[in-house]
Design a protein around this motif. Structure first.
Motif: not given
Length: 556
Positions: A239-248, A362-367
């Protein structure tokens, strides 16, 4: 004196036992074996296959710069050595078939889109295999239509066999790219019907893998390598890894995007794998993310004409130190996605949990995906390979749980039994565990989900009951009603946007049937419809999630 073939096989076996070990002693042992193997000029096919895959693993997961440099140099040496060896050693050539090693060949049966790509990018490396797979009746009939009289009579009355005719036409023992081009040129477009008709012919192709498209040399991206001086990462806070802010996404031009897409296609096509996102991705819907520990994730959308009816599909290909190591995709519907991953055999035993977590990130933060599900087939239902691989426990360790609590209880009982090293989960228990979907949620209290399958049933019922089975009447009539309900001014809409309205009218009308729409809601739905055919489908994914509060049965 150079090592003989028996010595080389022995060194390969030793390396196979040690290459996944990390630490000073293990690194010294690996470097010593790699030094010995760098002197080898002859290999048994199986030994060379194993050695090649170990080198790829070590370049992807190097202990240090020294290991990385040696692995990279050895792969470059094999890329120069093997093409000459397979010419003079037919047994080696046969034994390396399907390995992806530079100079080796692979036998594949590609679809129309993949065939066109092969003919465009490596026409001199592809030949038609006349002795594998193709249904003679279908091919004979096709050739009669293709060639015309008098050649068609030669086939029809069996004066020439199909193979004889092809060789006569080509003037070659092995028909090559120029004949294949005449086949695919008959298809003026890449329509579903054209692809289906081509697929029915069942052509098999031999593809000789030269430098840039072989697994030996192909690199998906360009970035500085990551060195695993702390060993492999086996425990990940998912969970912590998935929720980590995604770079552009990395800013790259169209030419570089094309190179990435060509590399991704080469990786999958040579393994006989095709997906919609690989076949139909465009530069405007390709996104590259450079992530932790040398991981790159490329998200691949599809061109508007090939997008799914209501949900969205974004594929991915992931790399470690620029080497492609996994592919898959997610079918996105609001906040929910059905996801699937295939990690290439070469890289299993690496950092699979971390890799998958980065993909979900990527799927969580970007999509906008908050809930991931995996279909039973992915981990074992009617899939013996998936069951035997222990895929169920891979997903369990990541935090996925069955949608049925009884199966979660069964899994917990099995875990207790596993404390005994002699216990092995029975086939019947594994079969039960693989009988239902697995789910991973990042948020509690997500609304009841309607699946696209359930929505599809409601659409079919509406067409049958209200429109007597007339699909065109149903879609056009519903589109007019929806346009009126949303106060749409279609005069400024493009033709493809109007088609999107027709396509989405039935499911949207069902979902918002009881909704009390504000002016803002109507505007959001208008943007949703237009986003379905935008150059990138990302806006549609996010719009569908934003509009889901209007739906009688929300996507999530």
């Amino acid at each position: 004196m150079k090592p003989n073939i028996a010595d080389c096989s022995r060194y390969c076996r030793k390396l196979a036992k040690t290459f996944r070990g990390y630490g000073d002693e293990q690194q010294i042992a690996k470097l010593k074996l790699l030094t010995e193997l760098s002197r080898c000029q002859q290999f048994q096919p199986q030994s060379l296959r194993h050695y090649h895959d170990v080198l790829l693993f070590l370049e992807a997961f190097p202990d240090s710069q020294a290991i990385y440099r040696v692995a990279k140099a050895e792969l470059a040496r094999l890329a120069a050595l093997v093409p000459d060896l397979v010419i003079i050693n037919k047994q080696l050539d046969k034994g390396l078939s399907g390995s992806g090693i530079c100079g080796s060949s692979v036998l594949i049966s590609p679809g129309l889109i993949a065939t066109k790509w092969l003919l465009s990018n490596c026409p001199n490396d592809v030949t038609l295999d006349l002795d594998t797979g193709t249904d003679q009746g279908d091919l004979d009939e096709f050739l009669r239509d293709l060639t015309g009289l008098p050649l068609s009579d030669a086939v029809l009355y069996r004066e020439l066999s199909t193979q004889d005719l092809l060789r006569t036409l080509c003037g070659l023992t092995k028909p090559g790219a120029h004949w294949l081009k005449s086949i695919v040129s008959l298809s003026k477009d890449d329509s579903v019907l054209a692809e289906h008709a081509y697929g029915k012919l069942g052509f098999w192709l031999n593809w000789r893998l030269e430098n840039e498209f072989s697994r030996t040399c192909l690199r998906l991206t360009k970035r500085s390598p990551y060195f695993h001086d702390d060993g492999l990462l086996k425990h990940v806070d998912i969970p912590e890894c998935i929720k980590k802010r995604l770079p552009e996404p990395v800013r790259i031009g169209r030419a570089d995007k094309k190179k990435i897409l060509d590399s991704a296609r080469a990786v999958l096509y040579q393994q006989g794998r095709e997906t919609d996102s690989i076949n139909y991705c465009t530069a405007s819907d390709l996104y590259l993310f450079e992530l932790d520990r040398g991981v790159d994730v490329v998200l691949l959308g599809t061109e508007p004409s090939r997008r799914r009816y209501f949900e969205s599909f974004y594929g991915f290909i992931a790399a470690k130190n620029s080497i492609a190591c996994a592919y898959g995709g997610a079918w996105i519907f609001g906040s929910k996605a059905d996801i699937g991953i295939n990690i290439f055999d070469t890289f299993r035993g690496g950092e699979s949990a971390h890799l998958f977590a980065q993909i979900m990130r990527c799927y969580h933060n970007f999509l906008g995906v908050d809930q991931f599900e995996v279909e039973p087939y992915q981990f074992g239902e009617n899939n013996e390979e998936g069951m035997q691989s222990g895929a169920f426990w891979f997903y369990w360790k990541l935090g996925f749980r069955s949608v049925l609590q009884d199966l979660n209880n069964l899994a917990l009982r099995e875990i207790k039994k596993m404390s005994s090293k002699t216990h092995r989960t029975s086939a019947s228990t594994l079969k039960r565990l693989c009988g239902e979907r697995l789910r991973f949620s990042l948020k509690d209290g997500l609304a009841r989900s309607i699946s696209t399958q359930e929505l599809g049933v409601q659409v079919c019922n509406t067409i049958g009951k209200s429109f007597g089975g007339n699909i065109e009447l149903a879609t056009r009539s519903t589109a007019n009603d929806l346009a009126e309900k949303l106060n749409l001014n279609l005069s400024g809409w493009s033709e493809v946007e109007k088609e999107a309205l027709v396509q989405l009218s039935l499911p949207l009308s069902i979902l918002i049937k009881h909704a009390k729409l504000t002016t803002g809601d109507k505007k959001d739905l208008e943007l949703l419809i237009k986003a379905k055919v935008a150059p990138s489908e990302r806006d549609y994914c996010l719009s569908l999630k934003r509009c889901s509060n209007l739906f009688a049965f929300r996507p999530v």
